[in-house]
Design an enzyme around this catalytic site. Structure first.
Site, PDB file in Angstrom:
ATOM      1  NE  ARG A  71      -3.628  -0.271   2.606  1.00 55.36           N
ATOM      2  CZ  ARG A  71      -4.178  -0.729   3.728  1.00 55.36           C
ATOM      3  NH1 ARG A  71      -3.974  -0.094   4.866  1.00 55.36           N
ATOM      4  NH2 ARG A  71      -4.931  -1.804   3.718  1.00 55.36           N
ATOM      5  NE  ARG A 140      -1.947   1.984   9.656  1.00 52.08           N
ATOM      6  CZ  ARG A 140      -2.744   0.955   9.424  1.00 52.08           C
ATOM      7  NH1 ARG A 140      -3.655   1.017   8.459  1.00 52.08           N
ATOM      8  NH2 ARG A 140      -2.673  -0.134  10.146  1.00 52.08           N
ATOM      9  CE  LYS A 204      -5.739  -0.647  11.703  1.00 53.47           C
ATOM     10  NZ  LYS A 204      -6.690  -1.335  10.806  1.00 53.47           N
ATOM     11  CB  CYS A 427     -13.700  -4.143   2.275  1.00 56.03           C
ATOM     12  SG  CYS A 427     -14.386  -5.759   2.666  1.00 56.03           S
TER      13      CYS A 427
HETATM   14 FE1  SRM Z   1      -8.962  -1.945   6.854  1.00 51.91          FE
HETATM   15  C1  SRM Z   1      -7.525  -4.568   8.466  1.00 51.91           C
HETATM   16  C2  SRM Z   1      -8.180  -3.264   3.894  1.00 51.91           C
HETATM   17  C3  SRM Z   1      -9.729   1.001   5.394  1.00 51.91           C
HETATM   18  C4  SRM Z   1     -10.571  -0.955   9.723  1.00 51.91           C
HETATM   19  N1  SRM Z   1      -7.958  -3.604   6.286  1.00 51.91           N
HETATM   20  C5  SRM Z   1      -7.413  -4.543   7.102  1.00 51.91           C
HETATM   21  C6  SRM Z   1      -6.587  -5.560   6.303  1.00 51.91           C
HETATM   22  C7  SRM Z   1      -5.172  -5.061   6.240  1.00 51.91           C
HETATM   23  C8  SRM Z   1      -6.680  -7.030   6.755  1.00 51.91           C
HETATM   24  C9  SRM Z   1      -5.658  -7.538   7.731  1.00 51.91           C
HETATM   25  O1  SRM Z   1      -5.422  -6.930   8.781  1.00 51.91           O
HETATM   26  O2  SRM Z   1      -5.112  -8.629   7.451  1.00 51.91           O
HETATM   27  C10 SRM Z   1      -7.306  -5.423   4.917  1.00 51.91           C
HETATM   28  C11 SRM Z   1      -6.492  -5.811   3.682  1.00 51.91           C
HETATM   29  C12 SRM Z   1      -7.405  -6.423   2.662  1.00 51.91           C
HETATM   30  C13 SRM Z   1      -6.795  -6.610   1.321  1.00 51.91           C
HETATM   31  O3  SRM Z   1      -6.867  -7.727   0.780  1.00 51.91           O
HETATM   32  O4  SRM Z   1      -6.264  -5.671   0.763  1.00 51.91           O
HETATM   33  C14 SRM Z   1      -7.836  -4.011   5.009  1.00 51.91           C
HETATM   34  N2  SRM Z   1      -8.831  -1.220   5.016  1.00 51.91           N
HETATM   35  C15 SRM Z   1      -8.565  -1.952   3.890  1.00 51.91           C
HETATM   36  C16 SRM Z   1      -8.799  -1.147   2.631  1.00 51.91           C
HETATM   37  C17 SRM Z   1      -7.823  -1.489   1.511  1.00 51.91           C
HETATM   38  C18 SRM Z   1     -10.260  -1.364   2.200  1.00 51.91           C
HETATM   39  C19 SRM Z   1     -10.670  -0.748   0.909  1.00 51.91           C
HETATM   40  O5  SRM Z   1     -11.663  -1.240   0.374  1.00 51.91           O
HETATM   41  O6  SRM Z   1     -10.077   0.189   0.425  1.00 51.91           O
HETATM   42  C20 SRM Z   1      -8.658   0.283   3.211  1.00 51.91           C
HETATM   43  C21 SRM Z   1      -7.251   0.800   3.171  1.00 51.91           C
HETATM   44  C22 SRM Z   1      -7.203   2.257   3.552  1.00 51.91           C
HETATM   45  C23 SRM Z   1      -5.839   2.894   3.431  1.00 51.91           C
HETATM   46  O7  SRM Z   1      -5.476   3.317   2.320  1.00 51.91           O
HETATM   47  O8  SRM Z   1      -5.147   3.016   4.439  1.00 51.91           O
HETATM   48  C24 SRM Z   1      -9.094   0.045   4.655  1.00 51.91           C
HETATM   49  N3  SRM Z   1      -9.908  -0.241   7.473  1.00 51.91           N
HETATM   50  C25 SRM Z   1     -10.242   0.801   6.670  1.00 51.91           C
HETATM   51  C26 SRM Z   1     -11.214   1.632   7.318  1.00 51.91           C
HETATM   52  C27 SRM Z   1     -11.905   2.865   6.709  1.00 51.91           C
HETATM   53  C28 SRM Z   1     -11.086   4.105   6.878  1.00 51.91           C
HETATM   54  O9  SRM Z   1     -10.066   4.107   7.558  1.00 51.91           O
HETATM   55  O10 SRM Z   1     -11.480   5.104   6.291  1.00 51.91           O
HETATM   56  C29 SRM Z   1     -11.460   1.071   8.565  1.00 51.91           C
HETATM   57  C30 SRM Z   1     -12.481   1.576   9.617  1.00 51.91           C
HETATM   58  C31 SRM Z   1     -12.029   2.812  10.315  1.00 51.91           C
HETATM   59  C32 SRM Z   1     -11.233   2.478  11.541  1.00 51.91           C
HETATM   60  O11 SRM Z   1     -10.043   2.199  11.406  1.00 51.91           O
HETATM   61  O12 SRM Z   1     -11.818   2.444  12.615  1.00 51.91           O
HETATM   62  C33 SRM Z   1     -10.626  -0.107   8.652  1.00 51.91           C
HETATM   63  N4  SRM Z   1      -8.999  -2.607   8.786  1.00 51.91           N
HETATM   64  C34 SRM Z   1      -9.774  -2.094   9.782  1.00 51.91           C
HETATM   65  C35 SRM Z   1      -9.626  -2.924  10.950  1.00 51.91           C
HETATM   66  C36 SRM Z   1     -10.316  -2.696  12.317  1.00 51.91           C
HETATM   67  C37 SRM Z   1      -9.505  -1.809  13.192  1.00 51.91           C
HETATM   68  C38 SRM Z   1     -10.066  -1.689  14.577  1.00 51.91           C
HETATM   69  O13 SRM Z   1     -10.052  -0.630  15.146  1.00 51.91           O
HETATM   70  O14 SRM Z   1     -10.525  -2.702  15.131  1.00 51.91           O
HETATM   71  C39 SRM Z   1      -8.757  -3.981  10.590  1.00 51.91           C
HETATM   72  C40 SRM Z   1      -8.291  -5.136  11.487  1.00 51.91           C
HETATM   73  C41 SRM Z   1      -7.146  -4.757  12.345  1.00 51.91           C
HETATM   74  O15 SRM Z   1      -6.576  -3.682  12.263  1.00 51.91           O
HETATM   75  O16 SRM Z   1      -6.799  -5.625  13.165  1.00 51.91           O
HETATM   76  C42 SRM Z   1      -8.390  -3.761   9.216  1.00 51.91           C
HETATM   77 FE1  SF4 Z   2     -11.435  -5.154   6.063  1.00 48.73          FE
HETATM   78 FE2  SF4 Z   2     -13.085  -6.396   4.461  1.00 48.73          FE
HETATM   79 FE3  SF4 Z   2     -10.882  -7.623   5.262  1.00 48.73          FE
HETATM   80 FE4  SF4 Z   2     -12.821  -7.212   6.977  1.00 48.73          FE
HETATM   81  S1  SF4 Z   2     -12.958  -8.472   5.146  1.00 48.73           S
HETATM   82  S2  SF4 Z   2     -10.636  -6.752   7.321  1.00 48.73           S
HETATM   83  S3  SF4 Z   2     -13.666  -5.275   6.327  1.00 48.73           S
HETATM   84  S4  SF4 Z   2     -10.967  -5.833   3.983  1.00 48.73           S
END
Ligand code: SRM
Ligand code: SF4
Length: 577
Positions: A71, A140, A204, A427
């Protein structure tokens, strides 16, 4: 007191994010060790495997098919044409042929092999784009209003996003040593993590910056935020400061929940960046380092109280935190798709990208279309929080040509699109995301088609409806602020949420639990029928639901005084197991 988590120890022992990464790259192994997996996140990578192939490979006695997701860190989603084209090259050369625009205005690649990460990162850096801090326990990708309007206040917002990114980028030289063979693409900086310290943040940390009345970035969903307040001449008067938002939660864990950010107060323009750093520093010093599931800033505020947080902020800030400024503007949501006047004689053109996946498919050659337009017109580029892309600084005469190229490649124009599709996001989920329990990106088109046909029967097909889908409750496509959202529970089964709205200032309710994907539309039919007949004016679906069906009073709390505009502080209860 309980012990620090294993990841905390790892960070401390890592010599500023080095660990054994350099040695690992020299080995023949196609995967990283468990400890290394934690560290590569800070460098912008996740190790994944193709989940579609797991069963087959297991039967054949083979290990998982490992690859990496990489990323980029792209503050405010701003790229030059040259940078975009550089990234486009990487998609074929090292990744799976696609670029994916993320929900935080960045770009990521899937399917990069461990043996080729160094080359991939080197090529990304050639475009003066880093992957450092795109993931990991740090600040981030900083989001900012996408409004391509040529007025100073809009430029200032983007400048603040870049400045805070620069200030909070880790100072370790590990990134350059490991991935770029010690080559420095930026000027030398001393290797002291003056802001983070050796253990970085507990988890994060996310930031967004927008302007009063425009919330295309979902500013209330993040750990920290700024809302630019214009004065009577439209110039920047200062910022309302937000803290403590976050959407991630876990099925069955009652102490995890989605939360909209609290409004702390107002600061002068020159203190915006510092205000964000103060919030980050409180989080660094007090955030939970024992239990990573309780480590986000929102849980610290829930534990200690919002009043404590404001007081601690005031104690640390070397500037005044005034009462928040009330802005009379209703909060709007704008995706800036299609042609828009920038106010300087030039036009921006927004292209809808379903799920952010820029790829050439049989009927829609999105990747070639975008590349062709960028090569031909050399525009500025803005990646949007809805996973789409704006081309900016186009001449009015070029717009018919832009639309012709899109249509020739089978790309739908935003104008003719149904309201639910235009405002949809998913997502990645399967097959790359290790945390997915259900499909998302690969299933959304089919669900949207069913909704489109239902909405058509009520003449509602053009109504803007925020529709978001995720493969688990972590919230990556921000489902909990959408009009309608599907959140994966297990294969083919979703929790159905209703009641957010595009303005991003309201959390949705759990409307129905454990719904089969093929039954979702029928479960919502009665509500949509009622909305069609009983809505007031142009009331959106989520707004209608809140007015008619939400039975709990909105809890509003004032943090800094009576004149402070307040935010909804509804806690979405944890999802039942
Ligand atoms: Fe996310 C984890 C993808 C925005 C909350 N997110 C992940 C992971 C890295 C899975 C992992 O930990 O193994 C996903 C990778 C999937 C893949 O195959 O690529 C993933 N998150 C994404 C993206 C790519 C989704 C998308 O459709 O674009 C977004 C990347 C954003 C970026 O450029 O940085 C993405 N993730 C978000 C958002 C929305 C936002 O930030 O605007 C959230 C909710 C907001 C928040 O953080 O509260 C979000 N992602 C999570 C979480 C839950 C965090 C928590 O507080 O519990 C995880 C799991 C974790 O961190 O353990 C996670
Ligand atoms: Fe994020 Fe979707 Fe993966 Fe759940 S399934 S961690 S919402 S990318």
């Amino acid at each position: 007191m309980s012990e620090k988590s294993k990841v905390e120890e790892l960070k401390l022992q890592s010599q500023l994010l080095r660990g054994t990464l350099a040695e690992s790259l020299k080995s023949n192994s196609d995967q990283f060790t468990d400890d290394e997996l934690q560290l590569i996140k800070f460098h912008g990578m996740y190790q994944q495997d193709d989940r579609d192939l797991r069963g087959e490979r297991r039967k054949a006695g083979l290990d998982k098919a490992y690859s990496l997701m990489i990323r980029c860190n792209i503050p405010a989603g701003l790229l030059s044409s040259q940078q975009y084209l550089g990234l486009d090259n990487i998609a074929d050369k090292f990744a799976n042929g696609s670029l994916r625009i993320t929900t935080r205005q960045s770009i990521q690649f899937h399917g990069v092999l461990k043996q080729e990460i160094k080359q991939t990162i080197a090529e990304i850096n050639t475009q003066l784009i880093t992957t450092l801090a795109a993931c990991g326990d740090v600040q981030r990708n900083v989001m900012a209003s996408i409004a391509p309007i040529d007025r100073p206040i809009y430029h200032q917002i983007k400048a603040v996003a870049k400045e805070v990114t620069r200030e909070l980028l880790p100072k370790t030289n590990a990134y350059h040593e490991i991935w770029l063979d010690g080559e420095k693409v930026t000027e030398d900086v001393p290797e002291i993590e003056d802001f983070y310290g050796n253990a970085y943040l507990p988890r994060k940390f996310k930031t967004g910056i927008t302007i009063a009345g425009e919330n295309g970035i979902d500013v209330y969903s993040y750990d920290a935020g700024l809302i630019a307040i214009p004065d009577s001449k439209g110039d920047l008067d200062g910022f309302n400061v937000l803290a403590g938002g976050g959407l991630g939660m876990s099925h069955g864990r009652e102490n995890t929940f989605a939360q909209l950010a609290y409004e702390l107060g107002f600061v002068a323009p020159e203190n915006g960046v510092e205000a964000l750093k103060v919030i980050g520093s409180i989080y660094r010093d007090f955030g939970n380092r024992e239990d990573r599931k309780q480590a986000r800033l929102k849980y610290l505020i829930a534990e200690k109280g919002a009043e404590w947080f404001v007081e601690e902020f005031r104690r640390r800030a070397p500037f005044e935190l005034q009462l928040s400024k009330n802005f009379d503007l209703p909060i709007q949501y704008d995706d800036f798709l299609g042609p828009r006047d920038q106010g300087n004689g030039l036009i921006s053109y927004g292209i809808f990208v379903q799920n952010g996946r820029i790829v050439d498919a049989e009927n829609c050659r999105m990747r070639t279309a975008i590349r062709t337009l960028i090569e031909r017109f050399n525009p500025g580029i803005v990646l949007t929080p809805q996973q789409s892309i704006l081309l900016t600084n186009l001449s009015p005469e070029s717009i018919p040509e832009v639309e012709k190229v899109l249509q020739a490649h089978g790309v739908d124009l935003a104008d003719g699109m149904s309201g639910i599709r235009r405002y949809s996001m998913a997502c990645p989920a399967m097959p790359t995301c290790g945390l997915a329990v259900a499909e998302s990106e690969r299933a959304i088109t089919q669900v949207l088609a069913q909704f489109e046909s239902l909405l058509q029967t009520f003449g509602l097909e053009d109504e803007p409806i925020g529709f978001r889908m995720t493969g688990c409750p972590n919230g990556c496509a921000r489902p909990y602020t959408a009009d309608i959202a599907l959140v994966g529970r297990r294969p083919g089964i979703y929790h159905l949420f209703v009641g957010g709205r595009l303005a991003g200032d309201t959390l949705a309710d759990l409307f129905a639990g454990d719904v089969k994907i093929e039954e979702v539309v029928e479960v919502l039919r009665p509500l949509i029928k009622q909305w069609a007949t009983d809505r007031v004016g142009d009331e959106g679906l989520g707004e209608f639901y809140q007015r008619v069906h939400r039975n709990t009073e909105k809890k509003r709390r004032q943090l800094t005084g009576k004149e402070t505009p307040t935010l909804p502080l509804i806690q979405l209860g944890a999802i039942e197991a």
